[in-house]
Design a protein around this motif. Structure first.
Motif, PDB file in Angstrom:
ATOM      1  N   MET A  98       0.860  -1.181   0.000  1.00 21.69           N
ATOM      2  CA  MET A  98       0.000   0.000   0.000  1.00 21.69           C
ATOM      3  C   MET A  98       0.896   1.230   0.000  1.00 21.69           C
ATOM      4  SD  MET A  98      -2.886  -1.065   2.818  1.00 21.69           S
ATOM      5  CE  MET A  98      -3.567   0.592   2.826  1.00 21.69           C
ATOM      6  N   GLY A  99       1.028   1.851  -1.136  1.00 21.75           N
ATOM      7  CA  GLY A  99       1.882   3.023  -1.244  1.00 21.75           C
ATOM      8  C   GLY A  99       1.370   3.907  -2.354  1.00 21.75           C
ATOM      9  N   THR A 100       2.240   4.209  -3.316  1.00 23.23           N
ATOM     10  CA  THR A 100       1.813   4.964  -4.496  1.00 23.23           C
ATOM     11  C   THR A 100       0.740   4.197  -5.242  1.00 23.23           C
ATOM     12  OG1 THR A 100       4.013   5.919  -4.663  1.00 23.23           O
ATOM     13  CG2 THR A 100       2.620   6.053  -6.610  1.00 23.23           C
ATOM     14  N   GLY A 101       0.849   2.894  -5.253  1.00 22.32           N
ATOM     15  CA  GLY A 101      -0.177   2.003  -5.781  1.00 22.32           C
ATOM     16  C   GLY A 101      -0.535   0.977  -4.727  1.00 22.32           C
ATOM     17  N   VAL A 102      -1.404   0.062  -5.090  1.00 22.17           N
ATOM     18  CA  VAL A 102      -1.777  -1.036  -4.195  1.00 22.17           C
ATOM     19  C   VAL A 102      -1.594  -2.343  -4.956  1.00 22.17           C
ATOM     20  CG1 VAL A 102      -3.646  -2.150  -2.910  1.00 22.17           C
ATOM     21  CG2 VAL A 102      -3.396   0.331  -2.829  1.00 22.17           C
ATOM     22  N   GLY A 103      -0.842  -3.258  -4.373  1.00 23.60           N
ATOM     23  CA  GLY A 103      -0.626  -4.560  -4.993  1.00 23.60           C
ATOM     24  C   GLY A 103      -0.554  -5.636  -3.939  1.00 23.60           C
ATOM     25  N   GLY A 104      -0.304  -6.836  -4.375  1.00 21.18           N
ATOM     26  CA  GLY A 104      -0.209  -7.929  -3.429  1.00 21.18           C
ATOM     27  C   GLY A 104       0.483  -9.128  -4.037  1.00 21.18           C
ATOM     28  N   GLY A 105       0.974  -9.998  -3.155  1.00 19.64           N
ATOM     29  CA  GLY A 105       1.615 -11.229  -3.579  1.00 19.64           C
ATOM     30  C   GLY A 105       1.190 -12.360  -2.671  1.00 19.64           C
ATOM     31  N   LEU A 106       0.978 -13.520  -3.264  1.00 26.78           N
ATOM     32  CA  LEU A 106       0.497 -14.687  -2.533  1.00 26.78           C
ATOM     33  C   LEU A 106       1.582 -15.757  -2.507  1.00 26.78           C
ATOM     34  CD1 LEU A 106      -1.859 -16.192  -1.154  1.00 26.78           C
ATOM     35  CD2 LEU A 106      -2.616 -16.903  -3.430  1.00 26.78           C
ATOM     36  N   VAL A 107       1.868 -16.240  -1.291  1.00 29.00           N
ATOM     37  CA  VAL A 107       2.891 -17.275  -1.099  1.00 29.00           C
ATOM     38  C   VAL A 107       2.252 -18.467  -0.397  1.00 29.00           C
ATOM     39  CG1 VAL A 107       5.051 -17.844   0.067  1.00 29.00           C
ATOM     40  CG2 VAL A 107       4.777 -15.621  -1.025  1.00 29.00           C
ATOM     41  N   ILE A 108       2.409 -19.643  -0.980  1.00 27.91           N
ATOM     42  CA  ILE A 108       1.877 -20.874  -0.403  1.00 27.91           C
ATOM     43  C   ILE A 108       3.033 -21.846  -0.197  1.00 27.91           C
ATOM     44  CG2 ILE A 108       0.269 -22.806  -0.709  1.00 27.91           C
ATOM     45  CD1 ILE A 108      -1.368 -20.983  -2.573  1.00 27.91           C
ATOM     46  N   ASP A 109       3.208 -22.290   1.048  1.00 26.65           N
ATOM     47  CA  ASP A 109       4.309 -23.192   1.392  1.00 26.65           C
ATOM     48  C   ASP A 109       5.652 -22.661   0.909  1.00 26.65           C
ATOM     49  OD1 ASP A 109       2.577 -24.945   2.692  1.00 26.65           O
ATOM     50  OD2 ASP A 109       2.224 -26.126   0.880  1.00 26.65           O
ATOM     51  N   GLY A 110       5.857 -21.356   1.091  1.00 26.72           N
ATOM     52  CA  GLY A 110       7.129 -20.725   0.781  1.00 26.72           C
ATOM     53  C   GLY A 110       7.342 -20.359  -0.666  1.00 26.72           C
ATOM     54  N   LYS A 111       6.362 -20.690  -1.544  1.00 26.02           N
ATOM     55  CA  LYS A 111       6.510 -20.448  -2.976  1.00 26.02           C
ATOM     56  C   LYS A 111       5.466 -19.454  -3.473  1.00 26.02           C
ATOM     57  CE  LYS A 111       9.723 -23.636  -3.876  1.00 26.02           C
ATOM     58  NZ  LYS A 111      11.032 -23.307  -4.476  1.00 26.02           N
ATOM     59  N   VAL A 112       5.863 -18.634  -4.435  1.00 27.87           N
ATOM     60  CA  VAL A 112       4.927 -17.690  -5.045  1.00 27.87           C
ATOM     61  C   VAL A 112       3.853 -18.434  -5.821  1.00 27.87           C
ATOM     62  CG1 VAL A 112       4.706 -15.933  -6.846  1.00 27.87           C
ATOM     63  CG2 VAL A 112       6.604 -15.820  -5.226  1.00 27.87           C
ATOM     64  N   TRP A 113       2.604 -17.982  -5.640  1.00 28.24           N
ATOM     65  CA  TRP A 113       1.507 -18.469  -6.475  1.00 28.24           C
ATOM     66  C   TRP A 113       1.228 -17.404  -7.527  1.00 28.24           C
ATOM     67  CZ3 TRP A 113      -0.963 -22.945  -7.215  1.00 28.24           C
ATOM     68  CH2 TRP A 113      -2.120 -22.920  -7.974  1.00 28.24           C
ATOM     69  N   ASN A 114       1.654 -17.662  -8.777  1.00 25.21           N
ATOM     70  CA  ASN A 114       1.492 -16.684  -9.848  1.00 25.21           C
ATOM     71  C   ASN A 114       0.093 -16.703 -10.457  1.00 25.21           C
ATOM     72  OD1 ASN A 114       3.967 -15.176 -10.250  1.00 25.21           O
ATOM     73  ND2 ASN A 114       4.920 -17.137 -10.731  1.00 25.21           N
ATOM     74  N   GLY A 115      -0.517 -17.882 -10.518  1.00 23.00           N
ATOM     75  CA  GLY A 115      -1.845 -17.989 -11.097  1.00 23.00           C
ATOM     76  C   GLY A 115      -1.820 -18.255 -12.584  1.00 23.00           C
ATOM     77  N   ARG A 116      -2.983 -18.619 -13.091  1.00 28.37           N
ATOM     78  CA  ARG A 116      -3.150 -18.982 -14.499  1.00 28.37           C
ATOM     79  C   ARG A 116      -2.721 -17.855 -15.444  1.00 28.37           C
ATOM     80  NH1 ARG A 116      -3.826 -22.681 -18.630  1.00 28.37           N
ATOM     81  NH2 ARG A 116      -5.401 -22.032 -20.107  1.00 28.37           N
ATOM     82  N   GLN A 117      -3.005 -16.609 -15.059  1.00 31.12           N
ATOM     83  CA  GLN A 117      -2.737 -15.470 -15.940  1.00 31.12           C
ATOM     84  C   GLN A 117      -1.561 -14.617 -15.467  1.00 31.12           C
ATOM     85  OE1 GLN A 117      -6.968 -13.927 -17.296  1.00 31.12           O
ATOM     86  NE2 GLN A 117      -7.038 -14.770 -15.211  1.00 31.12           N
ATOM     87  N   GLY A 118      -0.881 -15.088 -14.404  1.00 34.53           N
ATOM     88  CA  GLY A 118       0.235 -14.316 -13.872  1.00 34.53           C
ATOM     89  C   GLY A 118      -0.209 -13.112 -13.057  1.00 34.53           C
ATOM     90  N   ILE A 119      -1.458 -13.112 -12.610  1.00 32.47           N
ATOM     91  CA  ILE A 119      -1.974 -11.964 -11.860  1.00 32.47           C
ATOM     92  C   ILE A 119      -2.378 -12.360 -10.441  1.00 32.47           C
ATOM     93  CG2 ILE A 119      -2.696 -10.652 -13.885  1.00 32.47           C
ATOM     94  CD1 ILE A 119      -5.581 -11.634 -13.336  1.00 32.47           C
ATOM     95  N   GLY A 120      -1.881 -13.513  -9.961  1.00 30.14           N
ATOM     96  CA  GLY A 120      -2.184 -13.925  -8.595  1.00 30.14           C
ATOM     97  C   GLY A 120      -1.776 -12.850  -7.595  1.00 30.14           C
ATOM     98  N   GLY A 121      -2.688 -12.483  -6.711  1.00 30.97           N
ATOM     99  CA  GLY A 121      -2.397 -11.479  -5.696  1.00 30.97           C
ATOM    100  C   GLY A 121      -2.668 -10.047  -6.109  1.00 30.97           C
ATOM    101  N   GLU A 122      -3.172  -9.821  -7.332  1.00 35.57           N
ATOM    102  CA  GLU A 122      -3.400  -8.434  -7.786  1.00 35.57           C
ATOM    103  C   GLU A 122      -4.645  -7.837  -7.129  1.00 35.57           C
ATOM    104  OE1 GLU A 122      -1.770  -6.242  -9.149  1.00 35.57           O
ATOM    105  OE2 GLU A 122      -0.167  -7.202 -10.284  1.00 35.57           O
ATOM    106  N   TRP A 123      -4.565  -7.719  -5.827  1.00 38.24           N
ATOM    107  CA  TRP A 123      -5.626  -7.219  -4.963  1.00 38.24           C
ATOM    108  C   TRP A 123      -5.997  -5.771  -5.274  1.00 38.24           C
ATOM    109  CZ3 TRP A 123      -4.282  -4.034  -0.443  1.00 38.24           C
ATOM    110  CH2 TRP A 123      -5.328  -3.854   0.455  1.00 38.24           C
ATOM    111  N   GLY A 124      -5.022  -4.989  -5.723  1.00 38.68           N
ATOM    112  CA  GLY A 124      -5.245  -3.567  -5.956  1.00 38.68           C
ATOM    113  C   GLY A 124      -6.208  -3.264  -7.070  1.00 38.68           C
ATOM    114  N   HIS A 125      -6.493  -4.247  -7.919  1.00 35.01           N
ATOM    115  CA  HIS A 125      -7.393  -4.007  -9.045  1.00 35.01           C
ATOM    116  C   HIS A 125      -8.659  -4.854  -8.953  1.00 35.01           C
ATOM    117  CE1 HIS A 125      -4.796  -1.128 -10.944  1.00 35.01           C
ATOM    118  NE2 HIS A 125      -3.804  -1.886 -10.536  1.00 35.01           N
ATOM    119  N   SER A 126      -9.016  -5.205  -7.726  1.00 34.82           N
ATOM    120  CA  SER A 126     -10.358  -5.718  -7.467  1.00 34.82           C
ATOM    121  C   SER A 126     -11.248  -4.531  -7.112  1.00 34.82           C
ATOM    122  CB  SER A 126     -10.348  -6.759  -6.347  1.00 34.82           C
ATOM    123  OG  SER A 126      -9.802  -6.216  -5.164  1.00 34.82           O
TER     124      SER A 126
END
Length: 304
Positions: A141-169
């Motif tokens: 939360m700063g100039t923009g809003v974003g997010g990242g999701l980590v499961i068992d120590g690994k990044v979850w990128n998602g089907r479209q590479g937008i996993g965690g893009e909370w700022g654009h919900s």
């Protein structure tokens, strides 16, 4: 067998590299930075990354077998081209493929919010407070809003590479139109510039978030009070939506707005109002690693 972890954080003005001793013992062996010089174009950025890697080899006496890289924007998993980067010359380019061809090394790429999350999960505040956490969400939360999701120590990128893009919900229409062409995104409501615009719209004055917060704390400015109340209300709603969908063990708040202490007290009370549970069991934490999170997280992208 443990191996050193090599990470590179590609920024708009600088490229930073780090070598960590191992996943189990992530002490810094080498850390260097050079200018990005993005105005000189796409191939120059790739050449600068190559230059940095050579400097890291020379200083450490080590050879990488793979390299993790934090990038502005994201690699599209289907087209394998870059998207959503404010370093615009890498957009629509086969950046990963071109790096690997130029440097003869495998690369793992993730955006900066994912690198923040994976660093705090693996060697930051999560390891101190809840080391057995399986799902960690890192909020920027700063100039923009974003997010990242980590499961068992690994990044979850998602089907479209937008996993965690909370700022654009979607959060609230009052945020207005976003650069992504949608209306009312989280970023347009609770990012720093969005809150500053709201303050200006009701007061006629231009203040930055530090000044607005100081006015709020002094309890002398009704417009500052309204702005911070707006932040708290919509922070609670947005975080509750995130928790209702993912139910993470831990959320780590990063970015300039994420430094506001009020979010960890009154902000948590607002989340409780909206979350679909009688209690708020999600642990909300301040980050530990500061500006180092990006490059440390990049290194952890290649941890086994």
């Amino acid at each position: 067998m443990t191996k050193p972890l090599w990470g590179i954080d590609l920024g708009g003005t600088k490229i930073e590299g780090v070598i960590l001793k191992s996943k189990e013992d992530p002490q810094v062996l080498t850390r260097l930075r050079i200018p990005t010089e993005k105005e000189q174009g796409y191939q120059h950025i790739i050449n600068q990354i190559g230059t940095l890697i050579e400097l890291m080899k020379k200083e450490s006496g080590l050879q990488p077998t793979s390299i993790g890289m934090g990038t502005p924007g994201a690699l599209d998993p289907l087209t394998q081209t870059m998207k959503n980067s404010n370093t615009t010359c890498i957009n629509d380019m086969h950046f990963k493929r071109d790096l690997e061809a130029r440097l003869n090394l495998p690369f793992e790429l993730a955006n900066d919010a994912n690198c923040f999350a994976v660093a705090e999960a693996n060697m930051g505040i999560v390891q101190e407070v809840m080391p057995n956490a399986r799902m960690v969400f890192g909020v920027i939360m700063g100039t923009g809003v974003g997010g990242g999701l980590v499961i068992d120590g690994k990044v979850w990128n998602g089907r479209q590479g937008i996993g965690g893009e909370w700022g654009h919900s979607f959060l609230d229409e009052s945020g207005g139109k976003c650069y992504c062409d949608n209306v009312g995104c989280v970023e347009m409501v609770i990012a720093g510039p969005s809150l500053e615009r709201f303050y200006q719209s009701i007061s006629g004055n231009n203040l930055d978030m530090k000044e607005i917060m100081a006015h709020y704390q002094a309890n002398t400015d009704l417009h500052a009070t309204a702005t911070i109340e707006r932040m708290l209300h919509f922070f609670g709603k947005a975080m509750a939506n995130l928790i209702n969908i993912l139910d993470p063990d831990v959320i780590v708040l990063g970015g300039g707005v994420g430094n506001i202490d009020l979010l960890y007290t009154e902000g948590i009370e607002r989340i409780k109002q909206f979350v679909f549970n009688p209690r708020l069991d999600t642990v909300i934490l301040k980050p530990k690693l500061g500006d180092s999170a990006g490059v440390f997280g990049a290194a952890f992208l290649v941890a086994d």
